[in-house]
Design a protein around this motif. Structure first.
Motif, PDB file in Angstrom:
ATOM      1  N   LYS A  55       0.956  -1.571  -0.267  1.00  0.00           N
ATOM      2  CA  LYS A  55      -0.221   0.004  -0.023  1.00  0.00           C
ATOM      3  C   LYS A  55       0.779   1.457   0.633  1.00  0.00           C
ATOM      4  O   LYS A  55       0.313   2.297  -0.601  1.00  0.00           O
ATOM      5  CB  LYS A  55      -0.963  -0.063   1.251  1.00  0.00           C
ATOM      6  CG  LYS A  55      -1.759  -1.218   1.134  1.00  0.00           C
ATOM      7  CD  LYS A  55      -2.584  -0.845   2.438  1.00  0.00           C
ATOM      8  CE  LYS A  55      -3.331  -1.583   2.648  1.00  0.00           C
ATOM      9  NZ  LYS A  55      -4.857  -1.975   3.864  1.00  0.00           N
ATOM     10  N   SER A  59       1.028   4.025  -2.786  1.00  0.00           N
ATOM     11  CA  SER A  59       0.530   5.405  -1.990  1.00  0.00           C
ATOM     12  C   SER A  59       1.682   6.906  -2.226  1.00  0.00           C
ATOM     13  O   SER A  59       1.900   7.847  -2.762  1.00  0.00           O
ATOM     14  CB  SER A  59       0.163   5.646  -1.180  1.00  0.00           C
ATOM     15  OG  SER A  59      -1.864   4.292  -1.261  1.00  0.00           O
ATOM     16  N   HIS A  60       2.966   6.034  -1.712  1.00  0.00           N
ATOM     17  CA  HIS A  60       3.947   6.600  -1.887  1.00  0.00           C
ATOM     18  C   HIS A  60       5.338   6.659  -2.340  1.00  0.00           C
ATOM     19  O   HIS A  60       5.963   7.614  -2.350  1.00  0.00           O
ATOM     20  CB  HIS A  60       4.336   7.560   0.101  1.00  0.00           C
ATOM     21  CG  HIS A  60       2.754   7.462   0.947  1.00  0.00           C
ATOM     22  ND1 HIS A  60       1.937   9.032   0.747  1.00  0.00           N
ATOM     23  CD2 HIS A  60       2.475   6.877   1.161  1.00  0.00           C
ATOM     24  CE1 HIS A  60       1.245   8.867   1.412  1.00  0.00           C
ATOM     25  NE2 HIS A  60       1.425   7.093   1.938  1.00  0.00           N
TER      26      HIS A  60
END
Length: 305
Positions: A55, A59-60
């Motif tokens: 995740k 996301s980052h």
């Protein structure tokens, strides 16, 4: 954690020391990690590997993913372990076969000092801690008395061996190489490493990854909630394992496999009962060197915490 290139190089050196310990049946790389001050960070870093990393990556991005993984630390350590395993496996075999009393004496002193080092970190001596320490010692001693199994090249079995061995490798006092020896897989795996048999290496490696990711979470939880009891258990494991690396042995049972004599059962004896040259003075000297080596490693670990 921000570290300099010099600090990462030192972590790789600690990885080399861990790898060197892990290729010796009876010595644990986890013990070296504990003494050099990186054990809890190692267990925490491995324990944090989960689907949350995926995740974070989505996301980052890669940088955040790598930081959450503590990737620089793990990579530096794995490089050191890899260098050690692939370069020292044959050297370890030679020393064990040609100079057994000398090499076991050194490691006996090293492991004996490890009992003191880990035990002194227990914050308070209680009846429960003493009980767990004794249980750990009895378990490890019992493991050293087990007769090794006969080997197999079954793919599932190699996966299982990898999983069990890596669990032992990250436990101070329990030797991953010795677990492989008990499972009858040490010879075939060491030959695969020496001969670059990538299929066998990959199977064992996959099993190791599965075992490492699952077992590290348990260790992380134990250190968080029952640190003193965990330290007492690990100290007991190390004490009990000393029977395996006692330098003077009497062979009770052997088996010839592919023109090689494999020891299936042996017992510890006193030097004066040993048939052949016992090298007592040299052995005691090497035990002292091994003991002092732990003190030096401890100082290195303290200076980098």
């Amino acid at each position: 954690m921000n570290r300099t290139a010099k600090e990462y190089a030192l972590i790789s050196l600690k990885g080399i020391a861990m790898g060197a310990a892990d290729v010796i049946p009876g010595v644990s790389g986890g013990t070296i990690a504990f003494i050099t001050g990186i054990y809890e960070e190692l267990i925490t870093s491995i324990g944090n590997i989960n689907f949350g990393l995926v995740k974070t990556l989505k996301s980052h991005g890669i940088k955040a993913f790598w930081q959450q993984l503590n990737g620089n630390f793990l990579l530096a350590l794995l490089i050191g372990i890899g260098i050690s395993v692939f370069s020292l496996m044959r050297v370890a075999h030679y020393l064990i076969e040609e100079h057994p009393i000398k090499i076991w004496s050194f490691f006996f002193g090293l492991v004996l000092a490890s009992v003191w080092f880990i035990g002194k970190q227990i914050s308070k001596i209680t009846l429960a801690n003493v009980f767990i320490f004794v249980i750990g010692a009895l378990i490890a001693f019992g493991v050293t008395k087990i007769t090794p199994a006969q080997g197999t090249t079954n793919e599932f079995y190699l996966l299982l061996c990898g999983a069990l061995a890596v669990c032992a490798m990250i436990l101070p006092g329990i030797s991953g190489a010795f677990i492989l020896l008990l499972l009858g897989a040490y010879q075939s795996i060491s030959e695969a490493v020496s001969n670059f048999d990538f299929k066998t290496i990959a199977l064992v490696g996959l099993g190791a990854i599965i075992g490492l990711l699952s077992f590290s979470k348990l260790l992380k939880w134990l250190f968080k909630h029952y640190k003193d009891l965990t330290l007492a258990l690990l100290s007991g494991f190390i004490l009990g394992s000393l029977n395996k690396i006692w330098p003077w042995k009497e062979v009770l049972k052997t088996k010839v496999i592919k023109d090689k004599t494999i020891v299936l059962a042996e017992q510890s004896i006193w030097p004066n009962q040993f048939e052949g040259e016992s090298h007592v003075l040299l052995a005691v000297g090497l035990m002292i060197v091994g003991f002092i080596s732990i003190i030096i490693l401890e100082k290195i670990g303290e200076s980098n915490n």
